[in-house]
Scaffold this active site. Structure first.
Site, PDB file in Angstrom:
ATOM      1  N   CYS A 161       0.812  -1.224   0.000  1.00 22.85           N
ATOM      2  CA  CYS A 161       0.000   0.000   0.000  1.00 22.85           C
ATOM      3  C   CYS A 161       0.841   1.268   0.000  1.00 22.85           C
ATOM      4  O   CYS A 161       0.342   2.339  -0.348  1.00 22.85           O
ATOM      5  CB  CYS A 161      -0.913   0.020   1.218  1.00 22.85           C
ATOM      6  SG  CYS A 161      -2.073  -1.332   1.227  1.00 22.85           S
TER       7      CYS A 161
HETATM    8  N1  COA Z   1     -21.402  -9.453   2.837  1.00 24.69           N
HETATM    9  C1  COA Z   1     -22.130  -9.660   3.948  1.00 24.69           C
HETATM   10  N2  COA Z   1     -21.599  -9.960   5.141  1.00 24.69           N
HETATM   11  C2  COA Z   1     -20.254 -10.046   5.211  1.00 24.69           C
HETATM   12  C3  COA Z   1     -19.439  -9.840   4.083  1.00 24.69           C
HETATM   13  C4  COA Z   1     -20.070  -9.550   2.867  1.00 24.69           C
HETATM   14  N3  COA Z   1     -19.352  -9.352   1.749  1.00 24.69           N
HETATM   15  N4  COA Z   1     -18.151  -9.995   4.461  1.00 24.69           N
HETATM   16  C5  COA Z   1     -18.166 -10.272   5.771  1.00 24.69           C
HETATM   17  N5  COA Z   1     -19.425 -10.323   6.220  1.00 24.69           N
HETATM   18  C6  COA Z   1     -19.881 -10.618   7.590  1.00 24.69           C
HETATM   19  C7  COA Z   1     -18.793 -11.313   8.389  1.00 24.69           C
HETATM   20  O1  COA Z   1     -18.758 -12.696   8.140  1.00 24.69           O
HETATM   21  C8  COA Z   1     -19.217 -10.986   9.795  1.00 24.69           C
HETATM   22  O2  COA Z   1     -20.245 -11.844  10.188  1.00 24.69           O
HETATM   23  P1  COA Z   1     -20.309 -12.395  11.685  1.00 24.69           P
HETATM   24  O3  COA Z   1     -20.481 -11.161  12.546  1.00 24.69           O
HETATM   25  O4  COA Z   1     -21.494 -13.291  11.653  1.00 24.69           O
HETATM   26  O5  COA Z   1     -19.009 -13.100  11.926  1.00 24.69           O
HETATM   27  C9  COA Z   1     -19.775  -9.583   9.665  1.00 24.69           C
HETATM   28  O6  COA Z   1     -20.143  -9.428   8.291  1.00 24.69           O
HETATM   29  C10 COA Z   1     -18.778  -8.529  10.033  1.00 24.69           C
HETATM   30  O7  COA Z   1     -17.540  -8.830   9.399  1.00 24.69           O
HETATM   31  P2  COA Z   1     -16.214  -8.069   9.683  1.00 24.69           P
HETATM   32  O8  COA Z   1     -15.082  -8.682   8.888  1.00 24.69           O
HETATM   33  O9  COA Z   1     -16.027  -7.969  11.152  1.00 24.69           O
HETATM   34  O10 COA Z   1     -16.604  -6.672   9.062  1.00 24.69           O
HETATM   35  P3  COA Z   1     -15.955  -5.292   9.272  1.00 24.69           P
HETATM   36  O11 COA Z   1     -16.986  -4.341   9.678  1.00 24.69           O
HETATM   37  O12 COA Z   1     -14.702  -5.376  10.084  1.00 24.69           O
HETATM   38  O13 COA Z   1     -15.526  -4.913   7.781  1.00 24.69           O
HETATM   39  C11 COA Z   1     -13.514  -4.686   6.522  1.00 24.69           C
HETATM   40  C12 COA Z   1     -14.552  -5.646   7.080  1.00 24.69           C
HETATM   41  C13 COA Z   1     -12.416  -5.456   5.814  1.00 24.69           C
HETATM   42  C14 COA Z   1     -14.186  -3.795   5.496  1.00 24.69           C
HETATM   43  C15 COA Z   1     -12.970  -3.873   7.714  1.00 24.69           C
HETATM   44  O14 COA Z   1     -12.470  -4.731   8.699  1.00 24.69           O
HETATM   45  C16 COA Z   1     -11.918  -2.885   7.351  1.00 24.69           C
HETATM   46  O15 COA Z   1     -12.177  -1.850   6.823  1.00 24.69           O
HETATM   47  N6  COA Z   1     -10.660  -3.162   7.622  1.00 24.69           N
HETATM   48  C17 COA Z   1      -9.586  -2.276   7.306  1.00 24.69           C
HETATM   49  C18 COA Z   1      -8.586  -2.971   6.501  1.00 24.69           C
HETATM   50  C19 COA Z   1      -8.562  -2.638   5.058  1.00 24.69           C
HETATM   51  O16 COA Z   1      -9.339  -1.953   4.489  1.00 24.69           O
HETATM   52  N7  COA Z   1      -7.556  -3.216   4.446  1.00 24.69           N
HETATM   53  C20 COA Z   1      -7.354  -3.107   3.070  1.00 24.69           C
HETATM   54  C21 COA Z   1      -5.978  -3.486   2.726  1.00 24.69           C
HETATM   55  S1  COA Z   1      -4.808  -2.393   3.477  1.00 24.69           S
END
Ligand code: COA
Length: 378
Positions: A161
């Site tokens: 990144c």
């Molecule tokens: N559609 C619907 N539900 C989904 C999903 C999708 N595409 N992907 C995941 N979920 C579900 C998960 O399984 C989880 O379910 P559970 O609570 O029953 O276990 C729930 O939604 C929440 O998932 P989670 O991974 O905790 O979501 P989040 O709010 O943390 O969002 C990211 C995920 C990746 C968007 C978030 O963690 C983030 O922004 N991280 C920063 C890292 C980043 O952007 N990195 C990029 C590379 S540097």
């Protein structure tokens, strides 16, 4: 060289190549969900016997809420939405043809050179810096150098990144040290081949793009819009929370070179929690080191991975949500483009600043790696 003492190092042009193919969230989710139906049907017996978990559906609402991403661009769309394939179909090119990454790099490079009023003879070095290169050698940068007819030298570098900001740092240092008069930096972010389109946690995250920048001495700069680089700052801290294990050792380890861990994968929650405070702290330290405070900064061109990360960093820095004027967002259209995000934001949203206005370009992500540049409009 008396004039060298007064000369500063400037960013004198940027370029952006946007692929023609768009994949909307709706298209992506429809394809993923159709794939899960097929998977669950094919594995019905194992799922019923409790030996396998059924694949869960993805949703457009989740993607927008969790990431802010509404669509992404794809270099080659064919194959990505095909539930029999779930990856782009990019045919291998013969060795005497231009490589895919060099091709997209050239589009952005030519635009940056035009903006900076530079031709091949003006440029001494080419750096291709991105999250993945399609081959180990010869360097994509040397291929681009050859295509453009640039003398001097070129090399590739990978910093995930932060590849673009770290490359700008190298360009800055080369100009400051006098080892080059003018450097072309390119970020051909061809991310789609590394996306696991069968994983709902990450299938929506990335898009393809290419960005480029020209860095040179102020006394050779004739560009309409240019920025003095006042300062650069980088930091890294090892973490496996964003990782790809794809690599040349797969052949020797007998591992499946295309298994899920060989593609982009992350612990998104941890990344969010760990990287945001690091980025905020980094930015504060960088500004302080230059005797600057946050309110003195006209614009932050931040990394574009996730809207919630940018909102949290903005809230911590400014005590409020930053609007498009203070910290423009492009990830809604481009998704996460690895290192190119902050450069896309800079490219699209820098010309309206006035002479003397100060801005900050900042990337943060895998590594972990954070890179920033404090720049001032000339
Ligand atoms: N559609 C619907 N539900 C989904 C999903 C999708 N595409 N992907 C995941 N979920 C579900 C998960 O399984 C989880 O379910 P559970 O609570 O029953 O276990 C729930 O939604 C929440 O998932 P989670 O991974 O905790 O979501 P989040 O709010 O943390 O969002 C990211 C995920 C990746 C968007 C978030 O963690 C983030 O922004 N991280 C920063 C890292 C980043 O952007 N990195 C990029 C590379 S540097």
């Amino acid at each position: 060289m008396p004039s060298e003492k007064q000369a500063t190092v400037v960013i004198s042009g940027t370029g952006l190549w946007t692929p023609e193919h768009i994949i909307t969230n709706e298209e992506l989710v429809a394809s993923y969900n159709a794939w899960t139906d097929k998977y669950n049907m094919e594995h019905a017996a194992a799922i019923q016997a409790g030996k396998l978990e059924p694949m869960q559906k993805s949703s457009v609402e989740f993607i927008v809420k969790a990431s802010g991403i509404k669509q992404r661009y794809a270099y080659i769309k064919e194959g990505i939405l095909d539930i029999e394939r779930m990856r782009p179909a990019i045919p291998e090119r013969p060795e005497d043809s231009l490589s895919d990454q060099a091709e997209i790099a050239l589009h952005a490079a030519r635009e940056a050179m035009k903006a900076a009023n530079k031709n091949a003879a003006d440029i001494d070095a080419v750096i291709v810096s991105c999250a993945y290169t399609q081959r180990a050698y010869p360097a994509i940068a040397i291929e681009v150098q050859n295509e453009l007819g640039i003398k001097g030298f070129g090399f590739d570098m990978l910093v995930a990144c932060s590849a673009a900001t770290f490359a700008l740092h190298r360009g800055y240092e080369m100009i400051a040290a006098g080892t080059a008069r003018c450097v072309l930096l390119i970020n051909p972010e061809l991310t789609s081949p590394q996306v696991d389109y069968c994983n709902r946690d990450s299938h929506f995250i990335f898009g393809d793009v290419a960005t480029a920048a020209i860095v040179e001495r102020s006394d050779t700069c004739t560009a309409l819009h240019s920025y003095d680089i006042l300062s650069t700052k980088a930091m890294t801290q090892f973490s496996s929370n964003v990782r790809s294990n794809f690599g040349y050792l797969s052949r020797a380890s007998d591992a499946d070179p295309f298994s899920a861990d060989k593609l982009f994968h992350q612990n998104g929650r941890k990344v969010y929690k760990e990287v945001c405070p690091m980025a905020e702290q980094h930015l504060r330290c960088h500004l302080e080191s230059q005797g600057l405070t946050v309110p003195e900064i006209k614009r932050f061109w931040l990394h574009q991975a996730n809207i919630n990360m940018n909102a949290l960093i903005s809230n911590r820095l400014f005590g409020k949500e930053a609007g498009m004027d203070l910290a423009p967002i492009v990830l809604d259209r481009y998704a996460n483009t690895a290192s190119a995000g902050s450069i896309i934001a800079f490219h699209l949203y820098n010309q309206d600043l006035s002479s003397g206005d100060i801005g900050v370009i900042c990337s943060f992500g895998a590594g972990y790696s954070i890179g920033s540049l404090i720049v001032r409009k000339r």
